[in-house]
Each structure stands twice: as structure tokens, then as C-alpha cells.
Write an enzyme that holds these catalytic residues in place. Structure first.
Site, PDB file in Angstrom:
ATOM      1  N   TRP A 147      -3.064  39.088  74.468  1.00 51.14           N
ATOM      2  CA  TRP A 147      -2.115  38.781  75.543  1.00 51.14           C
ATOM      3  C   TRP A 147      -0.770  38.267  75.021  1.00 51.14           C
ATOM      4  CZ3 TRP A 147      -0.846  33.896  74.460  1.00 51.14           C
ATOM      5  CH2 TRP A 147      -1.791  33.121  73.786  1.00 51.14           C
ATOM      6  N   ASN A 148      -0.664  37.916  73.745  1.00 56.41           N
ATOM      7  CA  ASN A 148       0.562  37.209  73.339  1.00 56.41           C
ATOM      8  C   ASN A 148       1.772  38.116  73.175  1.00 56.41           C
ATOM      9  OD1 ASN A 148      -0.469  38.277  70.987  1.00 56.41           O
ATOM     10  ND2 ASN A 148      -0.060  36.479  69.741  1.00 56.41           N
ATOM     11  N   LYS A 171      -8.070  48.979  75.676  1.00 54.44           N
ATOM     12  CA  LYS A 171      -8.466  47.868  76.540  1.00 54.44           C
ATOM     13  C   LYS A 171      -7.479  46.727  76.283  1.00 54.44           C
ATOM     14  CE  LYS A 171     -10.533  44.152  76.363  1.00 54.44           C
ATOM     15  NZ  LYS A 171      -9.776  43.355  77.343  1.00 54.44           N
ATOM     16  N   PRO A 172      -6.568  46.476  77.216  1.00 53.84           N
ATOM     17  CA  PRO A 172      -5.621  45.381  77.011  1.00 53.84           C
ATOM     18  C   PRO A 172      -6.261  44.041  77.356  1.00 53.84           C
ATOM     19  CG  PRO A 172      -5.178  46.447  79.108  1.00 53.84           C
ATOM     20  CD  PRO A 172      -6.365  47.160  78.509  1.00 53.84           C
ATOM     21  N   ALA A 173      -5.590  42.953  77.000  1.00 52.29           N
ATOM     22  CA  ALA A 173      -6.114  41.613  77.317  1.00 52.29           C
ATOM     23  C   ALA A 173      -6.183  41.419  78.824  1.00 52.29           C
ATOM     24  CB  ALA A 173      -5.203  40.558  76.703  1.00 52.29           C
ATOM     25  N   GLY A 225      -6.436  40.256  67.646  1.00 50.17           N
ATOM     26  CA  GLY A 225      -6.954  39.125  68.404  1.00 50.17           C
ATOM     27  C   GLY A 225      -7.519  38.083  67.464  1.00 50.17           C
ATOM     28  N   SER A 226      -8.490  37.356  67.955  1.00 51.89           N
ATOM     29  CA  SER A 226      -9.013  36.235  67.171  1.00 51.89           C
ATOM     30  C   SER A 226      -9.923  36.712  66.036  1.00 51.89           C
ATOM     31  CB  SER A 226      -9.814  35.310  68.095  1.00 51.89           C
ATOM     32  OG  SER A 226     -10.872  36.038  68.672  1.00 51.89           O
ATOM     33  N   GLU A 247      -6.249  42.947  63.036  1.00 53.13           N
ATOM     34  CA  GLU A 247      -5.113  42.016  62.887  1.00 53.13           C
ATOM     35  C   GLU A 247      -5.570  40.723  63.536  1.00 53.13           C
ATOM     36  OE1 GLU A 247      -2.424  42.729  61.299  1.00 53.13           O
ATOM     37  OE2 GLU A 247      -2.503  44.915  61.197  1.00 53.13           O
ATOM     38  N   LEU A 248      -5.897  39.732  62.708  1.00 52.13           N
ATOM     39  CA  LEU A 248      -6.583  38.548  63.252  1.00 52.13           C
ATOM     40  C   LEU A 248      -5.709  37.300  63.178  1.00 52.13           C
ATOM     41  CD1 LEU A 248     -10.036  39.416  61.649  1.00 52.13           C
ATOM     42  CD2 LEU A 248      -9.105  40.154  63.845  1.00 52.13           C
ATOM     43  N   CYS A 281       0.763  35.017  66.115  1.00 57.49           N
ATOM     44  CA  CYS A 281      -0.181  34.911  64.996  1.00 57.49           C
ATOM     45  C   CYS A 281       0.525  34.611  63.690  1.00 57.49           C
ATOM     46  CB  CYS A 281      -0.977  36.194  64.884  1.00 57.49           C
ATOM     47  SG  CYS A 281       0.112  37.609  64.787  1.00 57.49           S
ATOM     48  N   GLU A 382      -5.476  27.341  63.556  1.00 56.70           N
ATOM     49  CA  GLU A 382      -4.338  27.852  64.314  1.00 56.70           C
ATOM     50  C   GLU A 382      -4.228  27.055  65.625  1.00 56.70           C
ATOM     51  OE1 GLU A 382      -5.223  31.834  65.615  1.00 56.70           O
ATOM     52  OE2 GLU A 382      -3.261  32.509  64.940  1.00 56.70           O
ATOM     53  N   GLU A 459      -0.562  47.485  60.121  1.00 53.47           N
ATOM     54  CA  GLU A 459       0.167  48.176  61.163  1.00 53.47           C
ATOM     55  C   GLU A 459       1.621  48.215  60.720  1.00 53.47           C
ATOM     56  OE1 GLU A 459      -0.976  45.888  64.689  1.00 53.47           O
ATOM     57  OE2 GLU A 459      -2.431  47.460  65.129  1.00 53.47           O
TER      58      GLU A 459
HETATM   59  P1  NAP Z   1      -9.256  37.324  71.594  1.00 55.04           P
HETATM   60  O1  NAP Z   1      -9.967  36.410  72.487  1.00 55.04           O
HETATM   61  O2  NAP Z   1      -9.910  37.752  70.347  1.00 55.04           O
HETATM   62  O3  NAP Z   1      -8.898  38.593  72.491  1.00 55.04           O
HETATM   63  C1  NAP Z   1      -8.234  39.713  71.989  1.00 55.04           C
HETATM   64  C2  NAP Z   1      -8.737  40.943  72.718  1.00 55.04           C
HETATM   65  O4  NAP Z   1     -10.127  41.114  72.438  1.00 55.04           O
HETATM   66  C3  NAP Z   1      -8.619  40.853  74.237  1.00 55.04           C
HETATM   67  O5  NAP Z   1      -8.328  42.117  74.755  1.00 55.04           O
HETATM   68  C4  NAP Z   1     -10.014  40.405  74.628  1.00 55.04           C
HETATM   69  O6  NAP Z   1     -10.370  40.706  75.939  1.00 55.04           O
HETATM   70  C5  NAP Z   1     -10.828  41.211  73.657  1.00 55.04           C
HETATM   71  N1  NAP Z   1     -12.193  40.731  73.490  1.00 55.04           N
HETATM   72  C6  NAP Z   1     -12.684  39.473  73.657  1.00 55.04           C
HETATM   73  N2  NAP Z   1     -14.019  39.447  73.434  1.00 55.04           N
HETATM   74  C7  NAP Z   1     -14.370  40.723  73.108  1.00 55.04           C
HETATM   75  C8  NAP Z   1     -15.604  41.352  72.779  1.00 55.04           C
HETATM   76  N3  NAP Z   1     -16.760  40.667  72.733  1.00 55.04           N
HETATM   77  N4  NAP Z   1     -15.605  42.680  72.509  1.00 55.04           N
HETATM   78  C9  NAP Z   1     -14.462  43.396  72.566  1.00 55.04           C
HETATM   79  N5  NAP Z   1     -13.261  42.863  72.886  1.00 55.04           N
HETATM   80  C10 NAP Z   1     -13.211  41.538  73.140  1.00 55.04           C
HETATM   81  O7  NAP Z   1      -7.851  36.780  71.138  1.00 55.04           O
HETATM   82  P2  NAP Z   1      -6.700  36.177  72.059  1.00 55.04           P
HETATM   83  O8  NAP Z   1      -7.019  34.768  72.352  1.00 55.04           O
HETATM   84  O9  NAP Z   1      -6.417  37.084  73.195  1.00 55.04           O
HETATM   85  O10 NAP Z   1      -5.451  36.311  71.085  1.00 55.04           O
HETATM   86  C11 NAP Z   1      -5.057  35.302  70.237  1.00 55.04           C
HETATM   87  C12 NAP Z   1      -5.473  35.609  68.822  1.00 55.04           C
HETATM   88  O11 NAP Z   1      -4.925  36.854  68.408  1.00 55.04           O
HETATM   89  C13 NAP Z   1      -4.951  34.588  67.857  1.00 55.04           C
HETATM   90  O12 NAP Z   1      -5.943  34.226  66.948  1.00 55.04           O
HETATM   91  C14 NAP Z   1      -3.825  35.328  67.145  1.00 55.04           C
HETATM   92  O13 NAP Z   1      -3.544  34.857  65.873  1.00 55.04           O
HETATM   93  C15 NAP Z   1      -4.331  36.718  67.132  1.00 55.04           C
HETATM   94  N6  NAP Z   1      -3.230  37.651  66.975  1.00 55.04           N
HETATM   95  C16 NAP Z   1      -3.132  38.303  65.787  1.00 55.04           C
HETATM   96  C17 NAP Z   1      -2.093  39.182  65.571  1.00 55.04           C
HETATM   97  C18 NAP Z   1      -1.996  39.908  64.275  1.00 55.04           C
HETATM   98  O14 NAP Z   1      -1.290  40.891  64.203  1.00 55.04           O
HETATM   99  N7  NAP Z   1      -2.687  39.494  63.232  1.00 55.04           N
HETATM  100  C19 NAP Z   1      -1.142  39.410  66.571  1.00 55.04           C
HETATM  101  C20 NAP Z   1      -1.271  38.728  67.787  1.00 55.04           C
HETATM  102  C21 NAP Z   1      -2.340  37.856  67.967  1.00 55.04           C
HETATM  103  P3  NAP Z   1     -10.152  39.606  77.106  1.00 55.04           P
HETATM  104  O15 NAP Z   1      -8.689  39.444  77.224  1.00 55.04           O
HETATM  105  O16 NAP Z   1     -10.766  40.218  78.287  1.00 55.04           O
HETATM  106  O17 NAP Z   1     -10.827  38.342  76.665  1.00 55.04           O
END
Ligand code: NAP
Length: 478
Positions: A147-148, A171-173, A225-226, A247-248, A281, A382, A459
Site C-alpha cells: 500500500w505504500n 493482487k494489490p494491497a 511487502g513485508s 522486495e522486502l 522501505c 523497521e 526491479e
Molecule cells: P505486507 O503485509 O507483506 O503486504 C504486502 C502485500 O502482500 C499486500 O498486497 C498484502 O495483502 C499481501 N499479503 C499479505 N498476506 C499475504 C499472504 N498470506 N499471501 C499472499 N499475499 C499476502 O506488507 P505491507 O505492510 O503492505 O507493506 C509494508 C512492507 O513492505 C514493509 O516491510 C516495507 O519495507 C515493504 N516494502 C518493500 C519495498 C521494496 O521494494 N523492498 C517497497 C515497498 C514496501 P493485504 O493488503 O490484503 O494484506
């Protein structure tokens, strides 16, 4: 009824269930998204699978043409997209406009790069053999975005995948599906054939994730994501040995040496730390300043932080919007409370904002903590909030040790005027992205990704397309 699922070129409501999308600045609903379940995800995979042979073999120039039109459409709707983005994510409108331009940049770059997927001819060692290398699209790609950066994280995945000849299920956030919907409407308008780009909005990520992981037709997962969810996807990809890009999370160090231009470093940190209210991130998570200039840097930086304006992202004056939700606000509060308990001093900020209209949203004051130590959560995890903890260091050796002492390895920053030190640090820091006297290193043409638990693959730039290509060796007997 919201119809936000795009499958085989048709917008639908799936099962008919939907979920509300809320503005984190006010708590109000700003729209609805269709709530896809497992069957919708399977239909989207099926559509992508059927569309793959034609899209994957279309001349690269024709795929590029679709992407170039998408780029122009995104730019022509910059203001609409930016407003949608602010309403569901909360970030200041100026940052949202920048994100649209940045996000479109990945589309433009990928379109151009599509035409440069070259193979190879390898000199033979046995007279009767010749060796050729072909690069071919991996196949159906599942993209999962956070979502960020509701637009840029979508285009950064979808554009190179399509450029390489893959078809996509995104699948977006769940907090920010509406920007993705707008972007996919424009992709359709740009001429993406039915089934090439499919979208499943959902509030049940585990069900969608299981469908994507469990289906052998999905050959590639690209995720931002995370780290926690990234590991889950990695485990889940094992059964079919899917190709993976992750990308975590990060925990970026920001080092300021005594010989640095302190004003430039303070300006840089202001941007690097507080952009998107600290929810990026690659944002600085922990700041280390060389002892002789520690107090002076703290003073100059804090002076600037005090000028930041907190408010609804729709206001042109806002520089710090709300955090994405109540959980993010609670985590930021916890990090500050934990730091204070362990001896940090709050130099400015430190609390949620709860006066007037701000009480309705999840706003947190831009915060500076002095005297941070390694045992504090804000130095080891983080924070993903507008909190800058500062700690002194004595030597370059110590700074490198502190910077590398983490399981993450996404981005690191340092400020110094010593050119030899620049080279030493760029070689010794165990990070995928380095900002040397620069707080904002991400651009569409450069690789973006992390070491260690911050991810796999890259990426951006020409590296991005490689992630969506298989390498095939053809040995020809003559
Ligand atoms: P997240 O909870 O991991 O969610 C990211 C995506 O994964 C969302 O679309 C989420 O869906 C989905 N998701 C959650 N549980 C899942 C599962 N069991 N199976 C498949 N998909 C699943 O992360 P976030 O809180 O949205 O984002 C913040 C994190 O992203 C931070 O740690 C940040 O550092 C990281 N990030 C990294 C980068 C990079 O390039 N390295 C860039 C931006 C952000 P829902 O929205 O429905 O929960």
C-alpha cells in the site's frame, strides 16, 4: 456494486462481496472494491494462461507500443491518479504527483527495454556443434503489491512483466486497491488484449496467495511487502519451484561523518526519513552521526523537522500525512515509548496528533530521538513511521559495523566529503542500494532490491526484465 475485478478483459464484481476503502486521514470510506476469493483468482490465472501464447510471441515492438500508450495515459491522468492515491493512502498530494510520474517511468523504461531482449551466440568447442541462447518469457506471473506506493509498486512489476512477454495477475494491497483499478483501466485503454493483465482486489490475501501459489500454471511470483509474507511466499513457491522476486523490508542506516556538508546531510535526512511519513522501505530508519558533529547535526536537523507541516494529504501545504492505519500508529507509538524507556530523549514530536480534524486520522508528529542505542526497537526493526533516532559513533570502522549489523540489506546512506571514504563505504556496506551524499537513489533505470532478508532479485532498469525471462540454450548439430 463495485466491479473492480478485471478478468479476461471484463470488469466484474466476482461473488458480489465487496469491502470498503478508507481514507487514513479521516477514517471515511472513499470507495469500495470487489472482494475476490479463490475462484476469482483461479479464473484470473486461467485467463492469463490462455492469453500467454499470443502475448508472449507478439513482436516486442507491439508489446512496447501498448506500454508506451499506457505511460502516456498515466501521465495525462496524473492529477486524477494522484488524488485517488491520496484518498486511499494519505500521502501529501505533491508526493502523490511525484509517485505517478515515477510509476509511469517504469512503464516507459520497460517499453523501451522490451525491444532489447537479445539472445546470444556462444563460440563452440566441438566442430559439429553450434550454441545459441534464447530468452523467453517465464509465463503467467502473479504480482502482489503493498500500500505504500499504490501506483509505482504496481507499474514496477506489471510493466517489465508485460514487456518481457509474460501475462499477469495482480493482487494489490487491500488498503489501496483503487489506484490499481484506475491504472488497469488505463492499461486496458492502452490496448492490452483481454487476459494479458488481470486484477483481483481482495480482503483475503491468504486465500488469493494460496490460489496463486498452488496453481502450477503460475510460473513466477513477484512480491513487494513485508519480510514475513515474503518468506511465506518463498516456502509456498517450493512445491512448483516458481521463479521468485521479493522486495522486502529494510532497516536503513544513515551515516553522517564529521567532514560532511551538514546542511546537505540534514536536508537529505529530512526527505529520506519523512517522505510518505516514514513509510518507505528505503527510508532512513536509524541515524549515526560522528561524535564531534553529533550535537550540531542534531540541532540543524531538528530545526528543519520542526517546520514540517502535518495534515490531510489533499492540502498543498501538507508535508506529513497520516500513517496508513491504527496498527501503524500504535507500532510507531510503541517504538517511541520503548526508546524512551531505554533512555532515549525526545527532542521533538513523540506523540500522535489528536487535535481538531487530525483526531479522525492516524497522524503522528515528526519525531527526533537523541541518544538512541542498539537495544531499542527503533534501531533494530523497521519503524515505518516518522521517527528519526540518532546515535553517535566514533570511527569509520564502528560506523560500518553498526550499519551492517542487521538481517536486512535494502538501502544505506552516508554523507562525507572524503572521496576515498566514499569508495570504501560503497564497497563495504552490505546493501543493494546506496545513497552516497544522496537521499533519493531510486530511479526507473537503476536496479532496486536488497541483500540478505531484504529480498531476492531486482526491479528497475535492464535487470527488471531478466526477472521475467527464462534462458534457453539451444545446441545445434551441423
Ligand atoms: P505486507 O503485509 O507483506 O503486504 C504486502 C502485500 O502482500 C499486500 O498486497 C498484502 O495483502 C499481501 N499479503 C499479505 N498476506 C499475504 C499472504 N498470506 N499471501 C499472499 N499475499 C499476502 O506488507 P505491507 O505492510 O503492505 O507493506 C509494508 C512492507 O513492505 C514493509 O516491510 C516495507 O519495507 C515493504 N516494502 C518493500 C519495498 C521494496 O521494494 N523492498 C517497497 C515497498 C514496501 P493485504 O493488503 O490484503 O494484506
Amino acid at each position: 456494486m463495485a466491479k473492480t475485478l478485471l478478468i479476461r478483459g471484463e470488469w466484474s464484481a466476482g461473488s458480489g462481496r465487496s469491502f470498503a476503502v478508507r481514507n487514513p486521514a479521516t477514517g471515511e470510506s472513499v470507495g469500495e472494491a470487489s472482494d475476490a476469493g479463490r475462484d476469482d483468482a483461479l479464473s484470473a490465472i486461467h485467463a492469463a494462461h490462455e492469453a500467454f501464447p499470443a502475448w508472449g510471441t507478439l513482436p516486442a515492438r507491439d508489446r512496447a507500443a501498448v506500454l508506451l500508450r499506457w505511460n502516456l495515459l498515466l501521465l495525462s491522468r496524473q492529477e486524477d491518479l494522484a488524488r485517488t492515491l491520496v484518498l486511499e493512502n494519505g500521502k501529501p498530494i505533491k508526493e502523490a504527483r511525484t509517485e505517478v510520474a515515477y510509476g509511469a517511468g517504469f512503464v516507459e523504461w520497460s517499453a523501451e527495454e522490451a525491444k532489447r531482449v537479445y539472445g546470444e551466440t556462444i563460440p563452440h568447442s566441438i566442430p559439429g556443434k553450434r550454441h545459441f541462447v534464447l530468452k523467453q518469457p517465464v509465463g503467467v506471473t502473479a504480482a502482489i503489491s503493498p500500500w505504500n506506493f499504490p501506483l509505482a509498486m504496481v507499474t514496477r512489476k506489471v510493466a517489465p512483466a508485460l514487456a518481457a512477454g509474460c501475462t499477469v495477475v495482480l493482487k494489490p494491497a487491500e488498503q489501496t486497491p483503487l489506484t490499481a483499478v484506475r491504472a488497469f483501466e488505463l492499461l486496458q485503454e492502452a490496448g492490452a488484449p483481454p487476459g494479458v493483465a488481470n486484477l483481483v482486489t481482495s480482503s483475503d490475501p491468504a486465500a488469493i496467495g494460496e490460489a496463486l501459489l498452488g496453481d502450477p500454471r503460475v510460473r513466477k511470483i513477484t512480491f513487494t511487502g513485508s519480510t514475513e509474507v515474503g518468506k511465506l511466499l518463498m516456502r509456498g513457491s517450493a512445491d512448483h519451484v516458481k521463479k521468485l522476486s521479493l522486495e522486502l523490508g529494510g532497516c536503513a542506516p544513515f551515516l553522517v561523518f564529521a567532514d560532511a556538508d551538514l546542511d546537505k546531510a540534514a536536508e537529505g535526512l529530512l526527505w529520506c526519513k519523512f517522505r510518505n511519513a516514514g513509510q518507505t522501505c528505503i527510508c532512513a530508519n536509524r541515524v549515526y552521526v560522528e561524535e564531534p558533529v553529533y550535537e550540531e547535526f542534531l540541532r540543524r536537523f531538528t530545526e528543519r523537522v520542526r517546520t514540517l507541516k502535518v495534515g490531510n494529504g489533499l492540502s498543498e501545504e501538507s508535508q506529513i500525512g497520516p500513517l496508513i492505519d491504527a496498527a501503524a500508529l500504535a507500532k510507531t507509538e510503541e517504538h517511541v515509548a520503548d526508546a524512551v524507556r531505554r533512555g532515549a530523549r525526545v527532542v521533538c514530536g513523540g506523540k500522535r496528533r489528536s487535535e481538531g480534524d487530525l483526531a479522525r486520522g492516524s497522524f503522528f508528529e515528526p519525531t527526533v530521538l537523541a541518544g538512541a542505542t542498539a537495544d531499542m526497537r527503533c534501531m533494530a526493526e523497521e519503524t515505518f513511521g516518522p521517527v528519526a533516532p540518532l546515535a553517535p559513533f566514533r570511527t569509520e570502522e564502528e560506523a560500518v559495523r553498526l550499519a551492517n549489523d542487521t538481517r536486512f540489506g535494502l538501502a544505506a546512506y552516508f554523507y562525507t566529503r572524503d572521496v576515498s571514504r566514499v569508495v570504501r563505504l560503497m564497497e563495504r556496506l552490505e546493501y543493494g542500494i546506496i545513497g552516497a551524499n544522496d537521499p533519493s537513489p531510486a530511479v526507473p533505470q537503476a536496479p532496486f532490491g536488497g541483500f540478505k532478508e531484504s529480498g531476492l532479485g531486482r526491479e528497475g532498469g535492464r535487470y527488471a526484465l531478466e526477472e521475467f525471462l527464462e534462458v534457453k540454450h539451444v545446441c545445434l548439430g551441423i
